[in-house]
Design a protein around this motif. Sequence first.
Motif, mmCIF file in Angstrom:
data_model
loop_
_atom_site.group_PDB
_atom_site.id
_atom_site.type_symbol
_atom_site.label_atom_id
_atom_site.label_comp_id
_atom_site.label_asym_id
_atom_site.label_seq_id
_atom_site.Cartn_x
_atom_site.Cartn_y
_atom_site.Cartn_z
ATOM 1 N N THR A 12 0.829 -1.202 0.000
ATOM 2 C CA THR A 12 0.000 0.000 0.000
ATOM 3 C C THR A 12 0.862 1.250 0.000
ATOM 4 O O THR A 12 0.610 2.195 -0.738
ATOM 5 C CB THR A 12 -0.934 0.013 1.227
ATOM 6 N N LEU A 13 1.905 1.253 0.813
ATOM 7 C CA LEU A 13 2.807 2.400 0.883
ATOM 8 C C LEU A 13 3.485 2.638 -0.462
ATOM 9 O O LEU A 13 3.586 3.769 -0.926
ATOM 10 C CB LEU A 13 3.851 2.180 1.980
ATOM 11 N N THR A 14 3.919 1.567 -1.112
ATOM 12 C CA THR A 14 4.544 1.684 -2.429
ATOM 13 C C THR A 14 3.560 2.257 -3.440
ATOM 14 O O THR A 14 3.914 3.110 -4.253
ATOM 15 C CB THR A 14 5.063 0.313 -2.908
ATOM 16 N N ALA A 15 2.313 1.821 -3.393
ATOM 17 C CA ALA A 15 1.302 2.319 -4.326
ATOM 18 C C ALA A 15 1.040 3.805 -4.115
ATOM 19 O O ALA A 15 0.925 4.568 -5.073
ATOM 20 C CB ALA A 15 0.001 1.532 -4.166
ATOM 21 N N ILE A 16 0.997 4.235 -2.858
ATOM 22 C CA ILE A 16 0.760 5.649 -2.567
ATOM 23 C C ILE A 16 1.947 6.486 -3.029
ATOM 24 O O ILE A 16 1.782 7.518 -3.671
ATOM 25 C CB ILE A 16 0.496 5.858 -1.061
ATOM 26 N N MET A 17 3.150 6.048 -2.692
ATOM 27 C CA MET A 17 4.349 6.800 -3.077
ATOM 28 C C MET A 17 4.496 6.831 -4.599
ATOM 29 O O MET A 17 4.856 7.849 -5.163
ATOM 30 C CB MET A 17 5.598 6.174 -2.455
ATOM 31 N N GLY A 18 4.232 5.737 -5.260
ATOM 32 C CA GLY A 18 4.360 5.659 -6.715
ATOM 33 C C GLY A 18 3.346 6.521 -7.437
ATOM 34 O O GLY A 18 3.611 7.044 -8.504
ATOM 35 N N SER A 19 2.171 6.706 -6.840
ATOM 36 C CA SER A 19 1.145 7.493 -7.510
ATOM 37 C C SER A 19 1.537 8.950 -7.619
ATOM 38 O O SER A 19 1.101 9.659 -8.519
ATOM 39 C CB SER A 19 -0.198 7.353 -6.796
ATOM 40 N N SER A 20 2.400 9.442 -6.717
ATOM 41 C CA SER A 20 2.817 10.835 -6.816
ATOM 42 C C SER A 20 3.668 11.061 -8.062
ATOM 43 O O SER A 20 3.672 12.146 -8.620
ATOM 44 C CB SER A 20 3.587 11.262 -5.560
ATOM 45 N N GLN A 21 4.363 10.032 -8.516
ATOM 46 C CA GLN A 21 5.140 10.169 -9.738
ATOM 47 C C GLN A 21 4.242 10.291 -10.955
ATOM 48 O O GLN A 21 4.591 10.952 -11.923
ATOM 49 C CB GLN A 21 6.093 8.988 -9.903
ATOM 50 N N ALA A 22 3.087 9.686 -10.907
ATOM 51 C CA ALA A 22 2.160 9.771 -12.032
ATOM 52 C C ALA A 22 1.615 11.195 -12.181
ATOM 53 O O ALA A 22 1.182 11.593 -13.240
ATOM 54 C CB ALA A 22 1.011 8.788 -11.849
ATOM 55 N N LEU A 23 1.645 11.974 -11.080
ATOM 56 C CA LEU A 23 1.146 13.333 -11.116
ATOM 57 C C LEU A 23 2.219 14.332 -11.538
ATOM 58 O O LEU A 23 1.947 15.504 -11.687
ATOM 59 C CB LEU A 23 0.596 13.720 -9.738
ATOM 60 N N ALA A 24 3.450 13.875 -11.694
ATOM 61 C CA ALA A 24 4.553 14.758 -12.067
ATOM 62 C C ALA A 24 4.318 15.336 -13.457
ATOM 63 O O ALA A 24 3.628 14.751 -14.278
ATOM 64 C CB ALA A 24 5.868 13.990 -12.035
ATOM 65 N N HIS A 25 4.914 16.497 -13.686
ATOM 66 C CA HIS A 25 4.784 17.121 -15.005
ATOM 67 C C HIS A 25 6.168 17.451 -15.540
ATOM 68 O O HIS A 25 7.074 17.793 -14.812
ATOM 69 C CB HIS A 25 3.886 18.348 -14.951
ATOM 70 N N THR A 26 6.293 17.336 -16.836
ATOM 71 C CA THR A 26 7.550 17.564 -17.529
ATOM 72 C C THR A 26 7.573 18.986 -18.081
ATOM 73 O O THR A 26 6.594 19.428 -18.673
ATOM 74 C CB THR A 26 7.682 16.566 -18.693
ATOM 75 N N PRO A 27 8.693 19.704 -17.893
ATOM 76 C CA PRO A 27 8.775 21.060 -18.447
ATOM 77 C C PRO A 27 8.934 21.019 -19.966
ATOM 78 O O PRO A 27 9.603 20.133 -20.508
ATOM 79 C CB PRO A 27 10.019 21.643 -17.778
ATOM 80 N N LEU A 28 8.325 21.959 -20.632
ATOM 81 C CA LEU A 28 8.396 22.068 -22.087
ATOM 82 C C LEU A 28 8.760 23.504 -22.448
ATOM 83 O O LEU A 28 8.243 24.443 -21.842
ATOM 84 C CB LEU A 28 7.044 21.728 -22.721
ATOM 85 N N CYS A 29 9.641 23.664 -23.405
ATOM 86 C CA CYS A 29 10.002 25.008 -23.857
ATOM 87 C C CYS A 29 10.431 24.930 -25.319
ATOM 88 O O CYS A 29 11.139 24.008 -25.711
ATOM 89 C CB CYS A 29 11.125 25.587 -23.003
ATOM 90 N N ALA A 30 9.986 25.887 -26.098
ATOM 91 C CA ALA A 30 10.377 25.988 -27.507
ATOM 92 C C ALA A 30 10.652 27.453 -27.808
ATOM 93 O O ALA A 30 9.960 28.334 -27.305
ATOM 94 C CB ALA A 30 9.269 25.454 -28.407
ATOM 95 N N CYS A 31 11.683 27.701 -28.617
ATOM 96 C CA CYS A 31 12.051 29.067 -28.979
ATOM 97 C C CYS A 31 12.080 29.209 -30.498
ATOM 98 O O CYS A 31 12.456 28.272 -31.201
ATOM 99 C CB CYS A 31 13.421 29.433 -28.411
ATOM 100 N N TYR A 32 11.691 30.389 -30.970
ATOM 101 C CA TYR A 32 11.593 30.654 -32.397
ATOM 102 C C TYR A 32 12.258 31.980 -32.726
ATOM 103 O O TYR A 32 12.059 32.971 -32.024
ATOM 104 C CB TYR A 32 10.121 30.720 -32.832
#
Length: 107
Positions: A12-32
């Motif tokens: 259960t602890l592993t499932a709770i801790m692992g679920s926070s990684q699913a909520l992570a967001h990746t930074p995105l940047c593009a320049c023109y």
Amino acid sequence: MRRIKYGLTALTLTAIMGSSQALAHTPLCACYDNGDGTVLCEGGFSDGSSASGIEVSVLDANGNALMEGSMNEYSEFEFDKPKGEYSVMFNAGPGHEVEISSADIVE
């Protein structure tokens, strides 16, 4: 059947801790390159979050800051294009940095 009322199992602890990684967001940047001597960078996150206020630095070929600022309310950062090689660093914190080389910034 015996029931456990309190405590968390390792599973259960592993499932709770692992679920926070699913909520992570990746930074995105593009320049023109705007073609008028300016460069426009747009930022955001993979979960659709705004990049408003995120720090942006324009660095010379040696990594020295030429200019610093932050994304505006529209998650954009515009600057005068430096002469020579440079890079743009979108810095949303440790592990959330994006560096874009001037060679990859085209019209």
